[in-house]
Write a protein that holds these residues in place. Structure first.
Motif, short mmCIF file in Angstrom:
data_model
loop_
_atom_site.label_atom_id
_atom_site.label_comp_id
_atom_site.label_asym_id
_atom_site.label_seq_id
_atom_site.Cartn_x
_atom_site.Cartn_y
_atom_site.Cartn_z
N ARG A 18 0.82 -1.21 0.00
CA ARG A 18 0.00 0.00 0.00
C ARG A 18 0.86 1.26 0.00
O ARG A 18 0.58 2.21 -0.73
N THR A 19 1.88 1.25 0.82
CA THR A 19 2.78 2.40 0.88
C THR A 19 3.43 2.62 -0.48
O THR A 19 3.54 3.75 -0.97
N ARG A 20 3.85 1.55 -1.11
CA ARG A 20 4.48 1.62 -2.43
C ARG A 20 3.52 2.22 -3.45
O ARG A 20 3.89 3.10 -4.23
N ALA A 21 2.27 1.76 -3.44
CA ALA A 21 1.27 2.28 -4.39
C ALA A 21 1.04 3.77 -4.17
O ALA A 21 0.95 4.54 -5.13
N ILE A 22 0.96 4.18 -2.91
CA ILE A 22 0.75 5.59 -2.60
C ILE A 22 1.93 6.43 -3.06
O ILE A 22 1.75 7.49 -3.67
#
Length: 156
Positions: A18-22
């Protein structure tokens, strides 16, 4: 390792999805907005427009560097990719996998007496996933290194 059915097949990659996508989404949006602004401002010369685009590209690159963190476990060991470094470890070098309450990411206690942060497993946005990943990495390290289980299990 057939007596360990709960462990994932190797190689396995742990990363903060999720952090990567954000981070990547924000990087692309920043680049598009800054580049778009440079095209919309009529009084800018080519050099100024280029500096806007390069600034947007720099922002995207920085966020992409932050998003590249991961921990890759394979048959021979673990590769920890952090923001500005990459380190390869043999399974025997990892004594303990720690994710204590309040830790920003997993720490690997190493046989040389040091501790290595593994930013690829971080509980920021996806706490349950990070705890499960830390537990899996700990179990893999214990199974591959032949060391007995240590009492410091990752917990919420």
């Amino acid at each position: 390792m057939s007596d360990l059915p709960d462990l994932p097949a190797l190689p396995v990659t742990f990363r903060p999805g999720r952090t990567r996508a954000i981070l990547l989404t924000a990087g692309v949006l920043i680049f598009v907005v800054i580049s778009g602004i440079s095209l919309l401002l009529e009084d800018l010369g080519p050099g100024s427009r280029l500096s806007f685009v390069l600034t947007g590209a720099l922002c995207l690159w920085v966020l992409a560097q932050l998003a590249r963190v991961r921990v890759v476990a394979d048959e021979s060991g673990v590769t920890v990719v952090n923001i500005a470094s990459k380190r390869r470890l043999a399974w025997a070098e990892i004594l303990r996998v720690n994710l204590r309450p309040g830790d920003p990411w997993v720490f690997l206690d190493l046989s040389d007496g040091t501790s290595l942060p593994a930013l690829g497993i971080q509980p920021g946005i996806a706490k349950r996933q990070a705890i499960a990943d830390a537990r899996t990495l700990r179990e893999l390290a214990e199974a591959r290194s032949g060391s007995p289980a240590l009492p410091h299990e990752p917990r919420s």
